[in-house]
Structures are given as C-alpha cells and as structure tokens.
Enzyme design. Sequence first.
Site, PDB file in Angstrom:
ATOM      1  N   ASP A  44      68.574  52.787 -61.247  1.00  0.00           N
ATOM      2  CA  ASP A  44      67.396  52.104 -61.763  1.00  0.00           C
ATOM      3  C   ASP A  44      67.736  51.647 -63.185  1.00  0.00           C
ATOM      4  O   ASP A  44      68.041  52.473 -64.058  1.00  0.00           O
ATOM      5  CB  ASP A  44      66.187  53.046 -61.751  1.00  0.00           C
ATOM      6  CG  ASP A  44      64.885  52.322 -62.109  1.00  0.00           C
ATOM      7  OD1 ASP A  44      64.945  51.352 -62.886  1.00  0.00           O
ATOM      8  OD2 ASP A  44      63.823  52.752 -61.630  1.00  0.00           O
ATOM      9  N   TYR A  70      59.553  43.030 -66.639  1.00  0.00           N
ATOM     10  CA  TYR A  70      58.621  42.903 -67.781  1.00  0.00           C
ATOM     11  C   TYR A  70      59.038  43.677 -69.013  1.00  0.00           C
ATOM     12  O   TYR A  70      58.386  43.596 -70.035  1.00  0.00           O
ATOM     13  CB  TYR A  70      57.199  43.305 -67.373  1.00  0.00           C
ATOM     14  CG  TYR A  70      57.066  44.656 -66.706  1.00  0.00           C
ATOM     15  CD1 TYR A  70      57.068  45.826 -67.437  1.00  0.00           C
ATOM     16  CD2 TYR A  70      56.926  44.755 -65.323  1.00  0.00           C
ATOM     17  CE1 TYR A  70      56.942  47.051 -66.826  1.00  0.00           C
ATOM     18  CE2 TYR A  70      56.800  45.979 -64.691  1.00  0.00           C
ATOM     19  CZ  TYR A  70      56.806  47.131 -65.442  1.00  0.00           C
ATOM     20  OH  TYR A  70      56.690  48.346 -64.831  1.00  0.00           O
ATOM     21  N   LYS A  71      60.121  44.447 -68.923  1.00  0.00           N
ATOM     22  CA  LYS A  71      60.553  45.211 -70.105  1.00  0.00           C
ATOM     23  C   LYS A  71      61.490  44.335 -70.939  1.00  0.00           C
ATOM     24  O   LYS A  71      61.050  43.356 -71.515  1.00  0.00           O
ATOM     25  CB  LYS A  71      61.179  46.526 -69.659  1.00  0.00           C
ATOM     26  CG  LYS A  71      60.117  47.460 -69.052  1.00  0.00           C
ATOM     27  CD  LYS A  71      60.673  48.710 -68.420  1.00  0.00           C
ATOM     28  CE  LYS A  71      59.522  49.569 -67.876  1.00  0.00           C
ATOM     29  NZ  LYS A  71      59.963  50.529 -66.870  1.00  0.00           N
ATOM     30  N   ARG A  87      57.538  56.906 -78.905  1.00  0.00           N
ATOM     31  CA  ARG A  87      58.704  56.162 -78.414  1.00  0.00           C
ATOM     32  C   ARG A  87      58.774  54.799 -79.113  1.00  0.00           C
ATOM     33  O   ARG A  87      57.766  54.103 -79.224  1.00  0.00           O
ATOM     34  CB  ARG A  87      58.518  55.989 -76.908  1.00  0.00           C
ATOM     35  CG  ARG A  87      59.685  55.465 -76.171  1.00  0.00           C
ATOM     36  CD  ARG A  87      59.433  55.548 -74.672  1.00  0.00           C
ATOM     37  NE  ARG A  87      58.451  54.556 -74.238  1.00  0.00           N
ATOM     38  CZ  ARG A  87      58.428  54.032 -72.997  1.00  0.00           C
ATOM     39  NH1 ARG A  87      59.309  54.424 -72.096  1.00  0.00           N
ATOM     40  NH2 ARG A  87      57.516  53.143 -72.673  1.00  0.00           N
ATOM     41  N   PHE A 140      62.033  58.566 -63.707  1.00  0.00           N
ATOM     42  CA  PHE A 140      60.672  58.042 -63.841  1.00  0.00           C
ATOM     43  C   PHE A 140      59.857  58.464 -62.622  1.00  0.00           C
ATOM     44  O   PHE A 140      60.334  58.367 -61.490  1.00  0.00           O
ATOM     45  CB  PHE A 140      60.743  56.520 -63.947  1.00  0.00           C
ATOM     46  CG  PHE A 140      59.463  55.871 -64.387  1.00  0.00           C
ATOM     47  CD1 PHE A 140      59.118  55.823 -65.731  1.00  0.00           C
ATOM     48  CD2 PHE A 140      58.609  55.297 -63.468  1.00  0.00           C
ATOM     49  CE1 PHE A 140      57.938  55.223 -66.137  1.00  0.00           C
ATOM     50  CE2 PHE A 140      57.427  54.688 -63.868  1.00  0.00           C
ATOM     51  CZ  PHE A 140      57.085  54.644 -65.210  1.00  0.00           C
TER      52      PHE A 140
HETATM   53  C1  LIG Z   1      58.988  51.007 -65.906  1.00  0.00           C
HETATM   54  C2  LIG Z   1      59.708  51.694 -64.808  1.00  0.00           C
HETATM   55  C3  LIG Z   1      59.342  51.493 -63.478  1.00  0.00           C
HETATM   56  C4  LIG Z   1      58.125  50.666 -63.180  1.00  0.00           C
HETATM   57  O1  LIG Z   1      57.934  50.401 -61.845  1.00  0.00           O
HETATM   58  P1  LIG Z   1      56.871  49.330 -61.404  1.00  0.00           P
HETATM   59  O2  LIG Z   1      56.854  49.427 -59.944  1.00  0.00           O
HETATM   60  O3  LIG Z   1      57.365  47.995 -61.903  1.00  0.00           O
HETATM   61  O4  LIG Z   1      55.571  49.651 -62.042  1.00  0.00           O
HETATM   62  C5  LIG Z   1      60.113  52.088 -62.493  1.00  0.00           C
HETATM   63  N1  LIG Z   1      61.164  52.872 -62.807  1.00  0.00           N
HETATM   64  C6  LIG Z   1      61.517  53.097 -64.096  1.00  0.00           C
HETATM   65  C7  LIG Z   1      62.699  53.944 -64.406  1.00  0.00           C
HETATM   66  C8  LIG Z   1      60.788  52.530 -65.125  1.00  0.00           C
HETATM   67  O5  LIG Z   1      61.108  52.772 -66.389  1.00  0.00           O
END
Ligand SMILES: *Cc1c(COP(=O)(O)O)cnc(C)c1O
Length: 414
Positions: free
Chosen positions: A201, A226-227, A373, A130
Amino acid sequence: MIERLMTPSTTPDIRDSDDPLAPYRERFDLPEGVIYLDGNSLGPLPRGVSDRVAATVADQWGTSLIRGWNDHAWMDLPTTVGDKIARLIGAPAGSVVAGDSTSINVFKALSAALRLRPGRTTILSDTGNFPTDLYVAQELAALLGSGYQLETVTPDAVESRIDADVAVVMLTEVDYRTGRRHDMKALTRAAHAAGALIIWDLAHSAGAFPVHLQDCGADFAVGCGYKYLNGGPGALAFLFVAPEHQAHLRPAIAGWMGHDAPFAFDPDYRPAPDIRRMQVGTPPILAMAALDAALDVFADVDMEAVRRKSVALCNLFIDEVERRCPQLELVTPREADRRGSQVSFRTPEGYAMMQALIAHGVIGDFRAPDIMRFGFTPLYLRYHDVIAAAEMLERVVNERLWDQEQFRHRRKVT
Ligand SMILES: *Cc1c(COP(=O)(O)O)cnc(C)c1O
C-alpha cells in the site's frame, strides 16, 4: 479572537533561494495565511484542475453527451491516468489502473493474489497497517472460510514470520501514524523466497518520494489519489499489478469494464488480457479529469530532488521542534532512510494542541490516541514555512494556547 498567522515571522531562509523545487509552488492554488502540513492527508488544489474539471463538465459532458466516451477518450482515462502514476512509482506503462477507492483496490488485489496461491491460507500484515486494509483482509478471510485468516505481527517481526503457509504479505510502506518506512526491497525478497506474494500500500509513498516497484519485484500495489497526488477529496485510487501476473488473475469483482469486450455484452465473463481486467464499473470521468490534471504537476518533477528536500524539511522540523518543545516525544524514526515524508509527535494533549495550531494557521492533523502529525510536501513548502510552523507550535505548547474548551471539542474528522 484568534490571532492568525498572516505572514511567517521569520525572514526567508537562505535555503529557499537555493531550492531547485521552489518554482513548483506556483503550480498550486494555496490559500493566504496558511502553512499547509497536511498534504499527506488531502493534497491542495493544483492550478489547472478547476479549469479542467469545468471544461470536462461544460465542453465535454455538456456538449458531446454520450459521444464523449469515444470523442474525448473517456474510456481510456483509467489507463492513461494509471500510466502517469506508474512513472512516479517505478512501474512500467500498462501496469497501473486508476479507479475505485484504496480500500476497494485492497480487496481487488488481495482476492486476486489469494487465488494465485491456492493451498496457503494466511494473509500476513503488521499492527501498524492502516485499519481499512486490515478490515478488508479480515472480512475477505471470513468470506472465503476454509481456514483463511489474517495474522498481524509487529512491523519488525514481519520478515521472520513469513513461512510456507503465508499466501500474501500485505503491508503499507509508510506507517500513517509514525511515518516509519518498511524496507520494500528486502521484504519483497523475503516474501518471494518463501513462495508468497506481496501487496504494497503506497498511500503515503506515491508522490512523496521515488518508489521502485519493478526494481523491487513487487507483485501488487495500491495507493491513494487524494494524498500526495493531489487529486481532490475522495480522489480515485490506483492499482498496480506486475506484468507477469496480469494474464493469470481472476478478479473477484468481475465487472463489465474488466471484460475483454464490454460492448459485446457477452453473458460469460472473459477478462481483458491486461491490467484492464482489474476495472469493475464505469469510470467516474469528472473525478478522473481532476486526478489527470493534478498529475500534470509531476510531469517534469525529479522525484530524487523531491526526496532530498523532503528529508531536509523533516530534519529541520525535528530540530526546530525538539529544541523549542522538549516535552513533545518524537515518534518518527530519526534516521531519514527509515521514514517517509511526515513527522509525528506524541503528547497527551495532542488533539487540543493541533486544533489550536490550525486556528493559528498551521494545518496538520491528529491521529488517535495522542499523535500530532505533520506532512512535508516539497513542491510547495518552503524552509521558512517549516521554521514558522515550529515557532507557532512553540507558542501553542509553551503559552498553553491549546488550553481552551473550543479546542477540546472532537469533530468527525481529526
Ligand atoms: C489513506 C489510506 C487509505 C484510504 O483508503 P480509502 O479507501 O481511499 O479511504 C488506505 N490505506 C492507507 C494505508 C491509507 O493511508
């Protein structure tokens, strides 16, 4: 006028009446007329969260005022919430703290891990990671100077690239676009065999399927609230540190909440002996209350059953969509063991197709440049929802319902 999907067009599937997880749907407040295939991006509202947040505001903050920090154990929430998450990711109690965003936790974990491997200068990641994780690593390497660098290789090449200069391997278990899943155990072993540390992660893993951090021997992990954990928009994230590392870490953001005795107001930093040293500032209690209440949904959930149903839902969706829309290209691995809990299809008009699908009550999302997705969350999705979603996608694609100006307009969040 857009015709909304009010009720699924198929009759309830036989598998729904046989589904041991079916009763959990009642634990969510889901809007009518929507099939929600985006719980991998923003989980829906669990019942109990609204009341808990309202009570925290009115009864705790409103009434207790500053006394709330002691009287309502607000100070302990980062670790009590952390322990609830620990159970879901195979981590021991006392190894997870809730707080900050995932991006900030990546910085905290990576900076601490690099200090545990002096003399090694490479942070190794993959091109499917990400972007925020990569940005944090790039700029941390630049800040440190002294030859530190981020190197990214293709996901398949990570294992063979790990050598004696790699300080930290930093990977996301499930690719946010394709849903491809790394072999956490094998890669953790490979990192350790080369003397490196590993950061996982778990943004698309925690709450989606069983994770076995301790069993894999992972050093650090971060993830999103939040996911799949349903903690609300912008919910607090979490950070795991393996117990054997906790007492040796020097946090790069040494805040007073990570001090051994914050209220001693000692001018010199002396980190707390345990996971609390990874805290930085005052925890946001309203957000913490929302995440805490949301996690109660999982209190008695069998994550193995969640995984079984997730695999079945994803398989069903792949079959239904490929049969109805052969022009869409599946980019998610077909073998269940190699994917997380999402299914993605590639197609040049993916953005407009997804907007049209959403307008017709089936909510997924789009990831540039061309990926539609769909996230599968077994606690509230039914088999007949999956079939109805595939039917609507078939109409959108084959009747060209997407081919309208209104669906091409790109909004800020896709
Ligand atoms: C959604 C996501 C994030 C989001 O990071 P935030 O700091 O909470 O916005 C980070 N890493 C991955 C792999 C994600 O899918």
